[in-house]
Scaffold this motif. Structure first.
Motif, PDB file in Angstrom:
ATOM      1  N   LEU A 334      50.502 108.301  89.318  1.00  0.00           N
ATOM      2  CA  LEU A 334      49.392 107.994  90.007  1.00  0.00           C
ATOM      3  C   LEU A 334      48.392 109.120  90.539  1.00  0.00           C
ATOM      4  O   LEU A 334      47.363 108.920  90.483  1.00  0.00           O
ATOM      5  CB  LEU A 334      49.855 107.109  91.328  1.00  0.00           C
ATOM      6  CG  LEU A 334      48.702 106.232  91.979  1.00  0.00           C
ATOM      7  CD1 LEU A 334      47.921 105.507  90.940  1.00  0.00           C
ATOM      8  CD2 LEU A 334      49.081 105.371  93.106  1.00  0.00           C
ATOM      9  N   ASP A 335      49.202 110.085  90.739  1.00  0.00           N
ATOM     10  CA  ASP A 335      48.332 111.422  91.216  1.00  0.00           C
ATOM     11  C   ASP A 335      47.511 111.860  89.957  1.00  0.00           C
ATOM     12  O   ASP A 335      46.377 112.452  90.118  1.00  0.00           O
ATOM     13  CB  ASP A 335      49.301 112.521  91.713  1.00  0.00           C
ATOM     14  CG  ASP A 335      49.802 112.171  93.156  1.00  0.00           C
ATOM     15  OD1 ASP A 335      49.392 111.235  93.905  1.00  0.00           O
ATOM     16  OD2 ASP A 335      50.636 112.669  93.652  1.00  0.00           O
ATOM     17  N   GLN A 336      48.187 111.658  88.744  1.00  0.00           N
ATOM     18  CA  GLN A 336      47.505 112.028  87.722  1.00  0.00           C
ATOM     19  C   GLN A 336      46.408 111.144  87.210  1.00  0.00           C
ATOM     20  O   GLN A 336      45.462 111.461  86.367  1.00  0.00           O
ATOM     21  CB  GLN A 336      48.454 112.244  86.652  1.00  0.00           C
ATOM     22  CG  GLN A 336      49.533 113.291  86.756  1.00  0.00           C
ATOM     23  CD  GLN A 336      50.748 113.318  85.953  1.00  0.00           C
ATOM     24  OE1 GLN A 336      50.630 112.510  84.729  1.00  0.00           O
ATOM     25  NE2 GLN A 336      51.869 113.758  86.031  1.00  0.00           N
ATOM     26  N   ALA A 337      46.153 109.985  87.696  1.00  0.00           N
ATOM     27  CA  ALA A 337      45.332 108.920  87.170  1.00  0.00           C
ATOM     28  C   ALA A 337      43.984 109.297  87.637  1.00  0.00           C
ATOM     29  O   ALA A 337      43.982 109.718  88.707  1.00  0.00           O
ATOM     30  CB  ALA A 337      45.935 107.556  87.632  1.00  0.00           C
ATOM     31  N   THR A 338      43.196 108.942  86.973  1.00  0.00           N
ATOM     32  CA  THR A 338      41.678 109.318  87.305  1.00  0.00           C
ATOM     33  C   THR A 338      41.055 107.960  87.935  1.00  0.00           C
ATOM     34  O   THR A 338      40.036 108.019  88.601  1.00  0.00           O
ATOM     35  CB  THR A 338      40.720 109.677  86.001  1.00  0.00           C
ATOM     36  OG1 THR A 338      40.995 108.515  85.097  1.00  0.00           O
ATOM     37  CG2 THR A 338      41.235 110.944  85.344  1.00  0.00           C
ATOM     38  N   SER A 339      41.675 106.852  87.746  1.00  0.00           N
ATOM     39  CA  SER A 339      41.078 105.647  88.351  1.00  0.00           C
ATOM     40  C   SER A 339      41.893 104.968  89.096  1.00  0.00           C
ATOM     41  O   SER A 339      43.085 104.885  88.722  1.00  0.00           O
ATOM     42  CB  SER A 339      40.786 104.617  87.058  1.00  0.00           C
ATOM     43  OG  SER A 339      40.387 103.093  87.681  1.00  0.00           O
ATOM     44  N   VAL A 340      41.527 104.586  90.381  1.00  0.00           N
ATOM     45  CA  VAL A 340      42.670 104.120  91.434  1.00  0.00           C
ATOM     46  C   VAL A 340      41.884 102.782  91.954  1.00  0.00           C
ATOM     47  O   VAL A 340      42.358 102.480  93.096  1.00  0.00           O
ATOM     48  CB  VAL A 340      42.832 104.997  92.389  1.00  0.00           C
ATOM     49  CG1 VAL A 340      43.742 106.314  91.976  1.00  0.00           C
ATOM     50  CG2 VAL A 340      41.442 105.514  93.102  1.00  0.00           C
ATOM     51  N   THR A 341      41.090 102.104  91.121  1.00  0.00           N
ATOM     52  CA  THR A 341      40.546 100.891  91.843  1.00  0.00           C
ATOM     53  C   THR A 341      40.639  99.746  91.006  1.00  0.00           C
ATOM     54  O   THR A 341      40.115  98.774  91.463  1.00  0.00           O
ATOM     55  CB  THR A 341      38.928 101.280  92.063  1.00  0.00           C
ATOM     56  OG1 THR A 341      38.318 101.574  90.691  1.00  0.00           O
ATOM     57  CG2 THR A 341      38.503 102.511  92.755  1.00  0.00           C
ATOM     58  N   VAL A 342      41.604  99.616  90.102  1.00  0.00           N
ATOM     59  CA  VAL A 342      41.963  98.465  89.366  1.00  0.00           C
ATOM     60  C   VAL A 342      42.905  97.475  89.992  1.00  0.00           C
ATOM     61  O   VAL A 342      43.751  97.819  90.477  1.00  0.00           O
ATOM     62  CB  VAL A 342      42.590  98.920  87.923  1.00  0.00           C
ATOM     63  CG1 VAL A 342      42.868  97.460  87.231  1.00  0.00           C
ATOM     64  CG2 VAL A 342      41.841  99.857  87.131  1.00  0.00           C
ATOM     65  N   PRO A 343      42.572  96.241  90.104  1.00  0.00           N
ATOM     66  CA  PRO A 343      43.330  95.472  90.973  1.00  0.00           C
ATOM     67  C   PRO A 343      44.744  95.218  90.271  1.00  0.00           C
ATOM     68  O   PRO A 343      45.044  95.713  89.173  1.00  0.00           O
ATOM     69  CB  PRO A 343      42.928  93.892  90.360  1.00  0.00           C
ATOM     70  CG  PRO A 343      41.341  94.185  90.099  1.00  0.00           C
ATOM     71  CD  PRO A 343      41.339  95.760  89.369  1.00  0.00           C
ATOM     72  N   HIS A 384      45.037  99.443 102.532  1.00  0.00           N
ATOM     73  CA  HIS A 384      44.428 100.056 101.264  1.00  0.00           C
ATOM     74  C   HIS A 384      44.167  98.796 100.162  1.00  0.00           C
ATOM     75  O   HIS A 384      43.366  99.018  99.337  1.00  0.00           O
ATOM     76  CB  HIS A 384      45.457 100.971 100.425  1.00  0.00           C
ATOM     77  CG  HIS A 384      45.418 102.108 101.058  1.00  0.00           C
ATOM     78  ND1 HIS A 384      46.106 102.669 101.949  1.00  0.00           N
ATOM     79  CD2 HIS A 384      44.904 103.474 100.600  1.00  0.00           C
ATOM     80  CE1 HIS A 384      45.989 104.108 102.250  1.00  0.00           C
ATOM     81  NE2 HIS A 384      45.300 104.404 101.466  1.00  0.00           N
ATOM     82  N   ARG A 385      44.337  97.622 100.676  1.00  0.00           N
ATOM     83  CA  ARG A 385      44.334  96.712  99.774  1.00  0.00           C
ATOM     84  C   ARG A 385      42.833  96.133  99.562  1.00  0.00           C
ATOM     85  O   ARG A 385      42.099  95.901 100.679  1.00  0.00           O
ATOM     86  CB  ARG A 385      45.360  95.335 100.366  1.00  0.00           C
ATOM     87  CG  ARG A 385      45.154  94.191  99.365  1.00  0.00           C
ATOM     88  CD  ARG A 385      45.791  94.087  98.115  1.00  0.00           C
ATOM     89  NE  ARG A 385      47.107  94.587  98.202  1.00  0.00           N
ATOM     90  CZ  ARG A 385      48.247  94.777  97.252  1.00  0.00           C
ATOM     91  NH1 ARG A 385      47.891  94.408  95.927  1.00  0.00           N
ATOM     92  NH2 ARG A 385      49.443  95.245  97.423  1.00  0.00           N
ATOM     93  N   PRO A 386      42.281  95.981  98.340  1.00  0.00           N
ATOM     94  CA  PRO A 386      40.965  95.727  98.490  1.00  0.00           C
ATOM     95  C   PRO A 386      40.640  94.290  99.165  1.00  0.00           C
ATOM     96  O   PRO A 386      41.383  93.466  99.153  1.00  0.00           O
ATOM     97  CB  PRO A 386      40.496  95.547  96.880  1.00  0.00           C
ATOM     98  CG  PRO A 386      41.621  96.529  96.396  1.00  0.00           C
ATOM     99  CD  PRO A 386      42.870  96.539  97.110  1.00  0.00           C
ATOM    100  N   LEU A 387      39.489  93.933  99.520  1.00  0.00           N
ATOM    101  CA  LEU A 387      39.317  92.819 100.201  1.00  0.00           C
ATOM    102  C   LEU A 387      39.352  91.677  99.239  1.00  0.00           C
ATOM    103  O   LEU A 387      39.617  90.405  99.957  1.00  0.00           O
ATOM    104  CB  LEU A 387      37.920  92.912 101.107  1.00  0.00           C
ATOM    105  CG  LEU A 387      37.536  93.591 102.195  1.00  0.00           C
ATOM    106  CD1 LEU A 387      36.264  93.903 102.498  1.00  0.00           C
ATOM    107  CD2 LEU A 387      38.872  93.430 103.285  1.00  0.00           C
ATOM    108  N   CYS A 388      38.997  91.668  98.084  1.00  0.00           N
ATOM    109  CA  CYS A 388      38.922  90.490  97.169  1.00  0.00           C
ATOM    110  C   CYS A 388      40.592  90.124  96.795  1.00  0.00           C
ATOM    111  O   CYS A 388      40.650  88.711  96.171  1.00  0.00           O
ATOM    112  CB  CYS A 388      38.345  90.744  96.026  1.00  0.00           C
ATOM    113  SG  CYS A 388      39.074  92.189  94.849  1.00  0.00           S
ATOM    114  N   GLU A 389      41.431  90.934  97.268  1.00  0.00           N
ATOM    115  CA  GLU A 389      42.875  90.484  96.881  1.00  0.00           C
ATOM    116  C   GLU A 389      43.270  89.468  97.905  1.00  0.00           C
ATOM    117  O   GLU A 389      44.258  89.939  98.724  1.00  0.00           O
ATOM    118  CB  GLU A 389      43.500  91.479  96.601  1.00  0.00           C
ATOM    119  CG  GLU A 389      43.203  92.379  95.332  1.00  0.00           C
ATOM    120  CD  GLU A 389      44.164  93.348  94.869  1.00  0.00           C
ATOM    121  OE1 GLU A 389      45.354  93.687  95.450  1.00  0.00           O
ATOM    122  OE2 GLU A 389      43.834  94.381  94.129  1.00  0.00           O
TER     123      GLU A 389
END
Length: 462
Positions: A334-343, A384-389
């Motif tokens: 996860l630290d290597q990932a560039t995107s961290v906003t996918v549901p 950290h949970r997005p509001l839409c979830e």
């Protein structure tokens, strides 16, 4: 030699069922208990006892979904696949067979379009959903990626004119996000029937069309995502037999599309389901195969997705060292990932973000006996949970409340359950309903507490 019928009832005693009962060494009470357990996995709460079994042995034929539940109970006890014919409850005049096919719907190479059409019949309440198939341990034995691809060779065909064009495929692709958003916000039960119907009416017919290879890959990718998503919706609504069959169909579609990443994501989902239902060794194996399948075929964020589930499944199997190692691997990826906003849960397939990792860390810590650490990690997941979830947030609040109560933190548990009850009325989710039942059960001994009386009153009105 003529078959003797009961003088009192006119029924033919079920000798096959009697022989299986003797072979497995169960009493009639034990068979009833086992069938109750299989039914509970799909949200059908039965209270069978020895009297029910006595009736079956005497020749009474139980209504669906009971025959499928009985067959699965015996299949687990004898560690071989039994059909409805094998237990004496198949179509009359059929002889027993040992190949484990037809009666329970496990053809070795299913047609994905035909399976989607068949499964769409089971859109109603839990008893009808269970009729779509009991959750079957035999269906947890799946081939690794190399074996799956080898068993389905690439077909070389002359392209034909197709009625399906880029516009139609783009429409199907857009529906992935539409149904995913509904699931994430309102729960799997809200749009599950609509998605099942859409797969049958709009997607399945196109799977049989000839078309350009690039267009076919896009169609198969969207079909795989939608099939996986409806499987998850069934899982969320605790229709586990249906969920399992949709997951198996998603595996078939991923294989046809030569898509190892989608295959691994589906294996991961099957691992989650198996662990929730208590089949820990199966869950660990499926998670391991998902990790192996994803090597070289997935981005770092996806690899974190797979390693995190392996950590949870390994912890459930009482392997502390393996669980800690797998969780560390998930953190690194996860630290290597560039995107961290996918549901996290739902489509697109394999989405992952820090809230999901904290959730898995909480599950690992709870399974390994670290209640305080689990509370810390789960609280971080909620932050950290997005509001839409909404559905995930509600279920996590309910789980956090249970952990607080386990530690004796009554006031903190009440606060977490209050947050859960805020979201609950907007959800259609079997998991949320189960969480509400657990809340009522665990708070009942503290019913004199003013805040709890108020909370239980709100729950009663929900």
């Amino acid at each position: 030699m003529p078959v003797r019928r009961s003088v009192a009832t006119g029924r033919v005693p079920n000798r096959q069922l009697r022989a299986l009962l003797e072979e497995v060494g169960w009493t009639e009470d034990e068979l009833a208990r086992r069938v109750n357990g299989v039914a509970a996995e799909s949200g059908l709460m039965l209270r069978l006892d020895r009297r029910s079994v006595t009736h079956w042995l005497a020749g009474r034929r139980p209504r669906p979904p009971m025959p499928a539940l009985i067959a699965e109970a015996f299949s687990r006890g004898l560690r071989r696949t039994l059909t409805l014919v094998d237990i004496g409850l198949g179509p009359e005049g059929r002889r027993p067979q040992r190949d484990g096919a037809t009666a329970l719907g496990c053809a070795s190479r299913p047609d994905a379009g035909a399976e989607l059409t068949q499964l769409a019949r089971f859109t109603g309440a839990h008893p009808q959903a269970v009729a779509g198939g009991a959750y079957r341990l035999a269906l947890l034995t799946v081939p690794g990626w190399a074996e799956a691809v080898e068993s389905r060779p690439v077909k070389v065909s002359v392209p034909e004119v197709s009625r399906l064009g880029p516009g139609q495929v783009a429409t199907i692709e857009s529906m992935v996000q539409v149904f995913s958003d509904s699931d994430t916000t309102f729960g799997g039960g809200r749009a599950r029937a609509a998605l099942m119907a859409y797969l049958t009416s709009d997607v399945a017919p196109w799977l049989r069309e000839s078309m350009d290879r690039r267009l076919r890959r896009r169609l198969l990718s969207a079909a795989t995502e939608l099939t996986y998503l409806v499987g998850f919706m069934c899982f969320d609504d605790e229709c586990h037999g249906l969920a399992q069959r949709y997951y198996r169909t998603a595996l078939e579609l991923a294989t046809r599309n030569r898509d190892p990443a989608a295959y691994a994501v589906t294996l991961r989902a099957m691992s989650v389901q198996a662990r929730v239902l208590g089949h820990r060794r199966h869950a660990e194996h499926l998670a391991e195969v998902a990790v192996i399948t994803s090597r070289g075929a997935a981005r770092p964020v996806h690899k974190a997705f797979f390693w995190g589930q392996l950590a949870v499944a390994t912890a459930a199997a009482d392997n502390r060292r393996g669980a800690v190692s797998a969780l560390s691997a998930a953190e690194r990826h996860l630290d290597q990932a560039t995107s961290v906003t996918v549901p996290d849960d739902g489509a697109p397939m394999g989405g992952y973000h820090p809230a999901a990792l904290f959730h898995q860390e909480a599950a690992v810590r709870a399974l390994l006996g670290d209640g305080k650490g689990a509370i810390t990690a789960l609280s971080a997941s909620i932050r950290h949970r997005p509001l839409c979830e909404r559905r995930s947030r509600a279920i996590l609040h309910a789980r956090l409340a249970e952990l607080h109560l386990d530690q004796g933190h009554l006031e903190s548990a009440i606060a977490a359950w209050q947050a859960f009850v805020e979201d609950y009325p907007q959800l259609t989710s079997g998991r949320a309903c189960t969480a509400l039942d657990i809340m009522r059960s665990r708070l009942r001994p503290h019913g004199t507490h003013p805040a709890i009386r108020q909370l239980l009153a709100r729950a009663a009105a929900a």
